[in-house]
Design a protein around this motif. Structure first.
Motif, PDB file in Angstrom:
ATOM      1  N   ASP A  87       0.831  -1.210   0.000  1.00 21.48           N
ATOM      2  CA  ASP A  87       0.000   0.000   0.000  1.00 21.48           C
ATOM      3  C   ASP A  87       0.865   1.258   0.000  1.00 21.48           C
ATOM      4  O   ASP A  87       0.580   2.231  -0.712  1.00 21.48           O
ATOM      5  CB  ASP A  87      -0.920   0.007   1.223  1.00 21.48           C
ATOM      6  CG  ASP A  87      -1.958  -1.104   1.173  1.00 21.48           C
ATOM      7  OD1 ASP A  87      -2.210  -1.623   0.065  1.00 21.48           O
ATOM      8  OD2 ASP A  87      -2.495  -1.459   2.237  1.00 21.48           O
ATOM      9  N   THR A  88       1.936   1.247   0.798  1.00 17.51           N
ATOM     10  CA  THR A  88       2.787   2.430   0.910  1.00 17.51           C
ATOM     11  C   THR A  88       3.586   2.663  -0.361  1.00 17.51           C
ATOM     12  O   THR A  88       3.765   3.804  -0.807  1.00 17.51           O
ATOM     13  CB  THR A  88       3.744   2.278   2.106  1.00 17.51           C
ATOM     14  OG1 THR A  88       2.996   1.942   3.271  1.00 17.51           O
ATOM     15  CG2 THR A  88       4.497   3.574   2.362  1.00 17.51           C
ATOM     16  N   ASP A 103      15.228   2.128  -0.217  1.00 13.08           N
ATOM     17  CA  ASP A 103      14.010   2.840  -0.588  1.00 13.08           C
ATOM     18  C   ASP A 103      13.521   2.324  -1.933  1.00 13.08           C
ATOM     19  O   ASP A 103      14.111   1.419  -2.523  1.00 13.08           O
ATOM     20  CB  ASP A 103      14.228   4.353  -0.616  1.00 13.08           C
ATOM     21  CG  ASP A 103      15.356   4.763  -1.550  1.00 13.08           C
ATOM     22  OD1 ASP A 103      15.458   4.170  -2.648  1.00 13.08           O
ATOM     23  OD2 ASP A 103      16.130   5.668  -1.189  1.00 13.08           O
ATOM     24  N   ALA A 104      12.428   2.904  -2.412  1.00 17.58           N
ATOM     25  CA  ALA A 104      11.780   2.413  -3.628  1.00 17.58           C
ATOM     26  C   ALA A 104      12.202   3.185  -4.861  1.00 17.58           C
ATOM     27  O   ALA A 104      11.479   3.190  -5.871  1.00 17.58           O
ATOM     28  CB  ALA A 104      10.259   2.481  -3.458  1.00 17.58           C
ATOM     29  N   THR A 105      13.352   3.819  -4.819  1.00 16.55           N
ATOM     30  CA  THR A 105      13.815   4.578  -5.978  1.00 16.55           C
ATOM     31  C   THR A 105      13.975   3.664  -7.192  1.00 16.55           C
ATOM     32  O   THR A 105      14.659   2.640  -7.132  1.00 16.55           O
ATOM     33  CB  THR A 105      15.162   5.252  -5.668  1.00 16.55           C
ATOM     34  OG1 THR A 105      15.007   6.101  -4.529  1.00 16.55           O
ATOM     35  CG2 THR A 105      15.640   6.068  -6.853  1.00 16.55           C
ATOM     36  N   LEU A 144       9.084  -0.028   8.664  1.00 18.29           N
ATOM     37  CA  LEU A 144       8.550   0.707   7.519  1.00 18.29           C
ATOM     38  C   LEU A 144       8.508   2.186   7.884  1.00 18.29           C
ATOM     39  O   LEU A 144       7.912   2.571   8.893  1.00 18.29           O
ATOM     40  CB  LEU A 144       7.153   0.194   7.172  1.00 18.29           C
ATOM     41  CG  LEU A 144       6.480   0.792   5.943  1.00 18.29           C
ATOM     42  CD1 LEU A 144       7.302   0.513   4.685  1.00 18.29           C
ATOM     43  CD2 LEU A 144       5.071   0.226   5.781  1.00 18.29           C
ATOM     44  N   LEU A 145       9.162   3.003   7.047  1.00 16.28           N
ATOM     45  CA  LEU A 145       9.247   4.439   7.297  1.00 16.28           C
ATOM     46  C   LEU A 145       8.577   5.185   6.147  1.00 16.28           C
ATOM     47  O   LEU A 145       9.247   5.666   5.219  1.00 16.28           O
ATOM     48  CB  LEU A 145      10.717   4.873   7.416  1.00 16.28           C
ATOM     49  CG  LEU A 145      11.597   4.061   8.385  1.00 16.28           C
ATOM     50  CD1 LEU A 145      13.050   4.513   8.275  1.00 16.28           C
ATOM     51  CD2 LEU A 145      11.084   4.206   9.804  1.00 16.28           C
ATOM     52  N   PRO A 146       7.259   5.290   6.143  1.00 10.97           N
ATOM     53  CA  PRO A 146       6.576   5.968   5.035  1.00 10.97           C
ATOM     54  C   PRO A 146       6.847   7.469   5.051  1.00 10.97           C
ATOM     55  O   PRO A 146       6.825   8.110   6.100  1.00 10.97           O
ATOM     56  CB  PRO A 146       5.095   5.663   5.298  1.00 10.97           C
ATOM     57  CG  PRO A 146       5.009   5.381   6.752  1.00 10.97           C
ATOM     58  CD  PRO A 146       6.308   4.772   7.143  1.00 10.97           C
ATOM     59  N   GLY A 152       3.697   6.092  -2.675  1.00  8.78           N
ATOM     60  CA  GLY A 152       4.846   6.929  -2.349  1.00  8.78           C
ATOM     61  C   GLY A 152       6.142   6.162  -2.474  1.00  8.78           C
ATOM     62  O   GLY A 152       6.220   5.127  -3.141  1.00  8.78           O
ATOM     63  N   CYS A 153       7.176   6.670  -1.797  1.00  5.17           N
ATOM     64  CA  CYS A 153       8.512   6.067  -1.865  1.00  5.17           C
ATOM     65  C   CYS A 153       9.011   5.847  -0.440  1.00  5.17           C
ATOM     66  O   CYS A 153       9.755   6.675   0.104  1.00  5.17           O
ATOM     67  CB  CYS A 153       9.455   6.980  -2.646  1.00  5.17           C
ATOM     68  SG  CYS A 153      11.102   6.272  -2.898  1.00  5.17           S
ATOM     69  N   PRO A 154       8.598   4.742   0.198  1.00  4.16           N
ATOM     70  CA  PRO A 154       8.950   4.538   1.603  1.00  4.16           C
ATOM     71  C   PRO A 154      10.392   4.069   1.781  1.00  4.16           C
ATOM     72  O   PRO A 154      11.020   3.547   0.862  1.00  4.16           O
ATOM     73  CB  PRO A 154       7.972   3.443   2.031  1.00  4.16           C
ATOM     74  CG  PRO A 154       7.778   2.637   0.781  1.00  4.16           C
ATOM     75  CD  PRO A 154       7.802   3.632  -0.345  1.00  4.16           C
ATOM     76  N   GLN A 155      10.905   4.265   2.991  1.00  5.88           N
ATOM     77  CA  GLN A 155      12.169   3.676   3.404  1.00  5.88           C
ATOM     78  C   GLN A 155      11.840   2.375   4.152  1.00  5.88           C
ATOM     79  O   GLN A 155      10.918   2.330   4.964  1.00  5.88           O
ATOM     80  CB  GLN A 155      12.920   4.623   4.341  1.00  5.88           C
ATOM     81  CG  GLN A 155      13.162   6.007   3.781  1.00  5.88           C
ATOM     82  CD  GLN A 155      14.410   6.063   2.919  1.00  5.88           C
ATOM     83  OE1 GLN A 155      15.396   5.396   3.201  1.00  5.88           O
ATOM     84  NE2 GLN A 155      14.349   6.848   1.847  1.00  5.88           N
ATOM     85  N   VAL A 156      12.603   1.321   3.866  1.00  5.04           N
ATOM     86  CA  VAL A 156      12.379   0.022   4.495  1.00  5.04           C
ATOM     87  C   VAL A 156      13.674  -0.433   5.151  1.00  5.04           C
ATOM     88  O   VAL A 156      14.744  -0.393   4.527  1.00  5.04           O
ATOM     89  CB  VAL A 156      11.907  -1.027   3.470  1.00  5.04           C
ATOM     90  CG1 VAL A 156      11.815  -2.405   4.120  1.00  5.04           C
ATOM     91  CG2 VAL A 156      10.564  -0.635   2.883  1.00  5.04           C
ATOM     92  N   CYS A 157      13.559  -0.860   6.406  1.00  9.35           N
ATOM     93  CA  CYS A 157      14.710  -1.391   7.136  1.00  9.35           C
ATOM     94  C   CYS A 157      14.468  -2.865   7.445  1.00  9.35           C
ATOM     95  O   CYS A 157      13.351  -3.257   7.808  1.00  9.35           O
ATOM     96  CB  CYS A 157      14.929  -0.646   8.451  1.00  9.35           C
ATOM     97  SG  CYS A 157      15.142   1.131   8.279  1.00  9.35           S
ATOM     98  N   VAL A 158      15.508  -3.653   7.324  1.00  7.37           N
ATOM     99  CA  VAL A 158      15.483  -5.047   7.762  1.00  7.37           C
ATOM    100  C   VAL A 158      16.569  -5.205   8.818  1.00  7.37           C
ATOM    101  O   VAL A 158      17.712  -4.798   8.606  1.00  7.37           O
ATOM    102  CB  VAL A 158      15.709  -6.016   6.590  1.00  7.37           C
ATOM    103  CG1 VAL A 158      15.850  -7.439   7.102  1.00  7.37           C
ATOM    104  CG2 VAL A 158      14.558  -5.926   5.602  1.00  7.37           C
TER     105      VAL A 158
END
Length: 492
Positions: free
Chosen positions: A338-339, A440-442, A399-401, A343-349
């Protein structure tokens, strides 16, 4: 249990004997009134012997039985002294006086054992009582009240018994529709009450048709007495459930059949009246049908609401980790999709360092407690719009939207610092840390590609200094694809 078995077997045998004796014979009278008095004594003795937490509910019920027995004795004594048994008479007043005590005692006993909040059972018993009341009204009460040659008081008393019987049936239904608390003692109370109301209906029918009360009806009344005292003597009369604990809205096959039969009584009344060429009681049937329809509608509304609530609970269980209370991988994938779409969220694992050693040395209970501590720390370092998820084992995702690269790096720095603080588990300070990858989703709108990038960055961090790394394209080719192989191995 020896006393209980003695009472049940001897009482049942005497009831059987009564059914073969003439109604007005001396042996019948002796057995009948002996069992009646013994029922009151046995009920009180059972309360004293078993010592339930709610003795007064049983004493109230015993008062109702005493009124019935006193009415029986007065009925017999009146015949001895007057040479006839007038109707109605003071014994009928004692019977009517006993009904409220019986209702109150039954409801108090059932409530103590079945929980207090059970609106579904209350509606079900109202449906059964309304349907039975309609049948009683059309086929018993209206004919009795319509006997113009009968004195008004006699007609009112004769009509009063079916009314009390319907209320007794509703009380019994209330006892049996509770989701819990159907102990052997409660079932025996219900059986005795059912026998009493059935025999009372047969008595009313025999009077209205001019027939004589059959010996089998006397035996049925006595068997009801035996069941009541047996309920008080049984050890299960002490069993209780939490009175304020909510009960589940169970809708089993047996209850469904009973409710279906109850609702079908409305068309059955119309069918029988038409079959017997009687005037149709349109007003009574119409009112009864409307009341039952509204009760069924209310019941279905509550049932659907219960299903929706349970579905929401199951959905919540399916989307959350039961140990840490965090949302799980399934919820993460849904939120990430959904995010990413908007948009272009930042994702951390994040993968903990040294977690397996903690499990091996201190046990899985300590490892579970450590995971809870880590989950609390991660959640405390995030913004209100961010979310942390447990992916499984010692792996978490964040998840960092709407976060910029700088904001994402700042958050990851705080997370890494929080992880390095020793955690106290079982009185022991455990040094702990974690490897964090952020991406990120770049250049992509595929949420799983964003997750894969964060995985690659996390393995790069673990292979380096064990802190955190941001994803860059050159990580894909480092060490001849070694990191990619480790990601694939980690996902399987």
């Amino acid at each position: 249990m020896r006393l209980w078995w003695t009472w049940v077997t001897s009482g049942a045998l005497l009831c059987l004997i009564v059914t073969f004796l003439p109604t007005d014979s001396l042996p019948t009278s002796v057995i009948y009134y002996s069992i009646g008095v013994a029922t009151v004594v046995a009920t009180v003795a059972g309360v004293r012997r078993q010592r339930p937490a709610d003795p007064w509910s049983w004493y109230v019920f015993a008062i109702g039985i005493s009124c019935f027995v006193a009415g029986d004795v007065l009925f017999e004594v009146t015949g001895w002294f007057l040479g006839e048994r007038p109707y109605p008479y003071w014994n009928d007043a004692l019977y009517f006086l006993g009904y409220p005590f019986l209702w109150a005692g039954l409801l108090l006993v059932a409530r103590r054992r079945g929980g207090a909040r059970d609106s579904a059972g209350l509606i079900d018993s109202a449906i059964i009582g309304t349907a039975a009341g309609l049948v009683d009204w059309v086929f018993l009460i209206i004919p009795v009240l319509g006997e113009s040659g009968t004195p008004l008081l006699e007609r009112l008393v004769s009509a009063g018994y079916p009314v009390c019987d319907v209320l007794m049936l509703a009380v019994v239904a209330r006892m049996l529709t509770r989701s819990r608390g159907r102990t052997p003692s409660v079932l025996m109370l219900a059986a005795g009450s059912t026998l009493t109301l059935v025999c009372d209906v047969l008595w009313t029918l025999s009077m209205s048709s001019g027939g004589q009360v059959a010996s089998v009806i006397n035996g049925g009344f006595l068997l009801g007495y035996v069941c009541w005292a047996a309920a008080a003597l049984h050890p299960s009369m002490r069993w209780e459930s939490a009175g304020d604990e909510p009960v589940s809205d169970r809708f089993g096959r047996g209850r469904l059949i009973v409710l279906a039969c109850a609702t079908l009584l409305v068309p059955a009344v119309l069918f029988l009246q038409g079959l017997r060429h009687e005037p149709i009681a349109w007003a009574s049937v119409g009112i009864g049908a409307v009341v039952i329809f509204l009760l069924v509608l209310t019941r279905m509304y509550g049932f659907v609401g219960q299903l929706q609530k349970q579905a929401a609970q199951l959905e919540d269980l399916a989307m959350h980790d039961p140990l840490t209370g965090l949302a799980n991988r399934r919820q993460f994938e849904r939120r990430l999709a959904d995010t990413t779409e908007g948009g272009c969220p930042q994702v951390c694992v994040l993968d903990l360092n040294g977690f397996k050693a903690v499990n091996d040395r201190l046990g899985h209970a300590a490892g579970d407690r450590l995971l809870v501590v880590i989950a609390e720390r991660l959640a405390a370092e995030l913004r209100e719009t961010d979310a942390v998820f447990r992916m499984g084992g010692d792996e978490f995702a964040i998840l960092l939207p709407g976060a910029t690269v700088a904001e994402g790096d700042a958050i990851v720095t705080r997370l890494s610092r929080a992880l390095r603080r020793p955690a106290v588990v079982g009185g022991e300070r455990l040094p702990i840390g974690g490897s964090i990858g952020i991406a990120d989703a770049t250049g992509t709108d595929d949420p799983f590609e964003v997750l894969r990038r964060a995985d690659v960055a996390m393995y790069a961090a673990k292979a380096a200094d064990g802190t955190y790394r941001r994803y860059t394209a050159d990580l894909e080719h480092r060490s001849g694809g070694e990191l990619r192989d480790r990601v694939v191995a980690g996902q399987h």
